[in-house]
Enzyme design. Structure first.
Site, PDB file in Angstrom:
ATOM      1  N   ARG A 117      -8.823  12.043  12.540  1.00 50.55           N
ATOM      2  CA  ARG A 117      -7.376  11.849  12.743  1.00 50.55           C
ATOM      3  C   ARG A 117      -6.616  13.181  12.714  1.00 50.55           C
ATOM      4  O   ARG A 117      -7.003  14.106  12.013  1.00 50.55           O
ATOM      5  CB  ARG A 117      -6.838  10.863  11.688  1.00 50.55           C
ATOM      6  CG  ARG A 117      -7.416   9.479  11.913  1.00 50.55           C
ATOM      7  CD  ARG A 117      -7.031   8.501  10.835  1.00 50.55           C
ATOM      8  NE  ARG A 117      -5.615   8.154  10.875  1.00 50.55           N
ATOM      9  CZ  ARG A 117      -5.044   7.319  10.006  1.00 50.55           C
ATOM     10  NH1 ARG A 117      -5.761   6.778   9.042  1.00 50.55           N
ATOM     11  NH2 ARG A 117      -3.769   7.036  10.112  1.00 50.55           N
ATOM     12  N   ASP A 139       1.750  -1.145  11.917  1.00 50.84           N
ATOM     13  CA  ASP A 139       0.405  -1.603  11.531  1.00 50.84           C
ATOM     14  C   ASP A 139       0.159  -3.071  11.885  1.00 50.84           C
ATOM     15  O   ASP A 139      -0.912  -3.606  11.597  1.00 50.84           O
ATOM     16  CB  ASP A 139       0.200  -1.408  10.021  1.00 50.84           C
ATOM     17  CG  ASP A 139       0.229   0.067   9.628  1.00 50.84           C
ATOM     18  OD1 ASP A 139       0.007   0.921  10.506  1.00 50.84           O
ATOM     19  OD2 ASP A 139       0.493   0.353   8.444  1.00 50.84           O
ATOM     20  N   LYS A 178      -4.650   5.970  14.626  1.00 51.59           N
ATOM     21  CA  LYS A 178      -4.813   5.305  13.331  1.00 51.59           C
ATOM     22  C   LYS A 178      -6.294   5.341  12.941  1.00 51.59           C
ATOM     23  O   LYS A 178      -7.038   6.187  13.415  1.00 51.59           O
ATOM     24  CB  LYS A 178      -4.251   3.889  13.391  1.00 51.59           C
ATOM     25  CG  LYS A 178      -2.755   3.841  13.726  1.00 51.59           C
ATOM     26  CD  LYS A 178      -1.917   4.451  12.631  1.00 51.59           C
ATOM     27  CE  LYS A 178      -0.430   4.345  12.940  1.00 51.59           C
ATOM     28  NZ  LYS A 178       0.389   5.022  11.937  1.00 51.59           N
ATOM     29  N   GLN A 210       4.653   9.314   7.205  1.00 54.86           N
ATOM     30  CA  GLN A 210       3.713  10.230   6.546  1.00 54.86           C
ATOM     31  C   GLN A 210       4.161  11.675   6.734  1.00 54.86           C
ATOM     32  O   GLN A 210       4.112  12.470   5.785  1.00 54.86           O
ATOM     33  CB  GLN A 210       2.294  10.004   7.074  1.00 54.86           C
ATOM     34  CG  GLN A 210       1.752   8.628   6.676  1.00 54.86           C
ATOM     35  CD  GLN A 210       0.374   8.319   7.218  1.00 54.86           C
ATOM     36  OE1 GLN A 210      -0.288   9.174   7.821  1.00 54.86           O
ATOM     37  NE2 GLN A 210      -0.080   7.091   7.020  1.00 54.86           N
ATOM     38  N   ARG A 253       2.829   5.956  -3.288  1.00 54.52           N
ATOM     39  CA  ARG A 253       3.989   6.761  -3.701  1.00 54.52           C
ATOM     40  C   ARG A 253       4.230   6.681  -5.197  1.00 54.52           C
ATOM     41  O   ARG A 253       4.633   7.665  -5.831  1.00 54.52           O
ATOM     42  CB  ARG A 253       5.223   6.306  -2.913  1.00 54.52           C
ATOM     43  CG  ARG A 253       5.178   6.777  -1.443  1.00 54.52           C
ATOM     44  CD  ARG A 253       6.083   5.940  -0.581  1.00 54.52           C
ATOM     45  NE  ARG A 253       6.218   6.440   0.789  1.00 54.52           N
ATOM     46  CZ  ARG A 253       5.331   6.237   1.773  1.00 54.52           C
ATOM     47  NH1 ARG A 253       4.204   5.555   1.553  1.00 54.52           N
ATOM     48  NH2 ARG A 253       5.550   6.719   2.989  1.00 54.52           N
ATOM     49  N   GLY A 279      -5.153   7.708   5.629  1.00 57.56           N
ATOM     50  CA  GLY A 279      -4.234   8.713   6.170  1.00 57.56           C
ATOM     51  C   GLY A 279      -3.064   8.940   5.235  1.00 57.56           C
ATOM     52  O   GLY A 279      -2.652  10.083   4.997  1.00 57.56           O
ATOM     53  N   SER A 319       7.217   9.036  11.988  1.00 59.67           N
ATOM     54  CA  SER A 319       6.102   8.917  11.063  1.00 59.67           C
ATOM     55  C   SER A 319       6.580   9.124   9.636  1.00 59.67           C
ATOM     56  O   SER A 319       7.056  10.202   9.278  1.00 59.67           O
ATOM     57  CB  SER A 319       5.015   9.950  11.394  1.00 59.67           C
ATOM     58  OG  SER A 319       4.171  10.139  10.275  1.00 59.67           O
ATOM     59  N   LYS A 361       0.835  -1.211   0.000  1.00 61.96           N
ATOM     60  CA  LYS A 361       0.000   0.000   0.000  1.00 61.96           C
ATOM     61  C   LYS A 361       0.863   1.252   0.000  1.00 61.96           C
ATOM     62  O   LYS A 361       0.605   2.193  -0.749  1.00 61.96           O
ATOM     63  CB  LYS A 361      -0.939  -0.048   1.214  1.00 61.96           C
ATOM     64  CG  LYS A 361      -1.820   1.167   1.375  1.00 61.96           C
ATOM     65  CD  LYS A 361      -3.075   0.869   2.157  1.00 61.96           C
ATOM     66  CE  LYS A 361      -2.852   0.631   3.628  1.00 61.96           C
ATOM     67  NZ  LYS A 361      -2.472   1.848   4.393  1.00 61.96           N
ATOM     68  N   SER A 362       1.909   1.273   0.834  1.00 64.24           N
ATOM     69  CA  SER A 362       2.764   2.471   0.918  1.00 64.24           C
ATOM     70  C   SER A 362       3.418   2.755  -0.431  1.00 64.24           C
ATOM     71  O   SER A 362       3.460   3.897  -0.894  1.00 64.24           O
ATOM     72  CB  SER A 362       3.865   2.249   1.965  1.00 64.24           C
ATOM     73  OG  SER A 362       3.308   2.119   3.239  1.00 64.24           O
TER      74      SER A 362
END
Ligand SMILES: O=C(O)C1=C[C@@H](OP(=O)(O)O)[C@@H](O)[C@H](O)C1
Ligand SMILES: C=C(OP(=O)(O)O)C(=O)O
EC number: 2.5.1.19
Length: 444
Positions: A129, A327, A354, A176, A33, A101, A174, A28-29
């Site tokens: 969030r 996660d 989260k 993110q 990207r 997020g 983080s 997913k990450s």
């Protein structure tokens, strides 16, 4: 908002051994990207193995709304024709990130370096969030924000005409936050630096390099990193082959470990060391996880994993491991419930912000199924008794990972485990239910 449907409950009950070979969906990450960097590059980016989950599809839509051409060319195959760094167009409608997020926060960073204004929104979970952690550095770089209380969604972000490069120390580990600053820094002259005291996943750094940016990362202190990006590069379109997501692999892996007699193979699982804290921990607990066919692509390592049912014992998980398995604590707590002895997981404060408050939700998931568990400050303590009574109904709180963890728990519990809603599983692992059934899981 993505989910207006009726809740979709499901029950999981003990089955025979889980066996077979599967490839869980793309990471997913990396998928988020690849779409974002493809949109900021000049020329064509070809992505294979993209995660076609709702979170990533919302990022794809937002890239399209910002002026990139995003096309699906086959199963999990996508192309992006980008607009170049700083080249986003003003979107005509609010950008809706649903439950994600990562999508929301990374795109905020990318928009902050462009002279446009965009409205960011999401579902009830995402609206709850914290966004200040992203908006604070972006404001320092020249962006302006109109937001509700505490910087929550929906909010309007006005990107900077002349973004400023900054040096930013992230207040929490983080990826993110780090990624949002780096993506905004692409449009700034000079160098943008991010310092983190605990290293978080480095997919943005690896992929920026792959797209042609000048970016360096050096160790900072014992566990940290200092990342320096030279601004205003010309990013060129690139090919990205997305490896299988270790955070999704975690569910069949734990299921195979706890169901007696199981033997499951997972192919192409990404093994970036900043993502494999769960595998380290499970091995410390006595798990049989064998790696073979180790290879790499664009700096991201991957391997085939063979997982066999194992007798697990309780362990203590140190707080500095949290970023590399952030996660995965929910499903680790399930493994810990089936282990013999106490498992102590320390330093889990980030779990509270989260998709749900995962610290409380994980404790509730175990408790309602007869497991003794305690939340002590930011630590989670699970008393493993070698078996789980089950029989409970788990509240999923719009959180995909709670739903999947609870269904994994039911694969080996004495009584079935029910979940109130499986709909959010589609955000990260759309084929979870059929894939688990193909291995032999009994979900009905
Ligand atoms: O950068 C990313 O792709 C992610 C970073 C992590 O969040 P934080 O940056 O909030 O730790 C993680 O929980 C999330 O699922 C994906
Ligand atoms: C925390 C997660 O994702 P996000 O922050 O992108 O919503 C997750 O997938 O567990």
């Amino acid at each position: 908002m993505t989910h207006s449907d009726q809740p979709r409950p499901l029950q999981s009950r003990a089955s025979g051994p889980l066996t077979g070979k599967v490839r869980v969906p793309g990471d997913k990450s990396i998928s988020h990207r690849a779409l974002i960097l493809g949109a900021l590059a000049v020329g064509e980016t070809r992505i294979s193995g993209l995660l076609e989950g709702e979170d990533v599809l919302n990022t794809a839509k937002s890239m399209q709304a910002l002026g990139a051409r995003v096309q699906r060319t086959g199963d999990f195959a996508w192309t992006v024709n980008g607009v170049g760094v700083g080249g986003f167009a003003q979107p005509k409608a609010p950008l809706d990130f649903g439950n994600s997020g990562t999508g929301c926060r990374l795109v905020m960073g990318a928009v902050a370096g462009c002279p446009i204004s965009a409205v960011f929104d999401g579902d009830a979970s995402l609206r709850s969030r914290p966004m200040r952690r992203i908006l604070d550095p972006l404001e320092k770089m020249g962006a302006r924000v109109t937001a509700g209380e505490g910087g929550r969604l929906p909010l309007t972000l006005q990107g900077a005409r002349d973004p400023l490069p900054i040096t930013y120390q992230t207040p929490v580990a983080s990826a993110q936050i780090k990624s949002a600053v780096l993506l905004a820094g692409l449009a700034a002259p000079g160098t943008t630096t991010v310092v983190e005291t605990e290293a978080s996943r480095d997919h943005t750094e690896l992929m920026l390099r792959h797209f042609g940016a000048d970016i360096t990362s050096v160790q900072e202190g014992r566990h940290g990193r200092r990342i320096t990006l030279v601004g205003q590069p010309e990013l060129h379109g690139a090919n990205v082959a997305v490896p299988a997501d270790p955070s999704s692999a975690a569910f069949p892996i734990v299921a195979a470990l706890i169901v007696e007699g199981s033997d499951v193979v997972l192919s192409d699982v990404m093994t970036n060391p900043l993502r494999t804290g769960l595998f380290t921990t499970l091995r410390e607990m006595g798990a049989s996880i064998e790696e073979s066919e180790v290879r790499g692509d664009a700096g991201e390592p991957m391997a085939r994993l063979r997982v066999r049912a194992s007798k697990l014992r309780g362990v203590e998980v140190p707080p500095e491991r949290a970023p590399s398995m952030i996660d995965e604590y929910l499903v680790l707590a399930v493994a810990a419930s089936f282990a013999e002895g106490t498992t102590i997981m320390r330093g889990l404060q980030e779990l509270r912000v989260k998709e749900s408050d995962r610290l409380e939700a994980t404790a509730a998931m175990l408790r309602v199924n007869g497991v003794t568990v305690e939340v002590s400050g930011d630590d989670l303590i699970v008393e493993g008794r070698g078996h789980v009574p089950g029989g409970g109904t788990v509240a999923t709180h719009m959180d995909h990972r709670i739903a999947m963890s609870a269904l994994v728990m039911g694969c080996a519990s004495d009584q079935p485990v029910s979940v109130d809603d499986t709909a959010f599983i589609a955000t990260s692992f759309p084929d979870f239910i059929p894939m688990m059934r193909s291995l032999g899981a009994d979900f009905s």
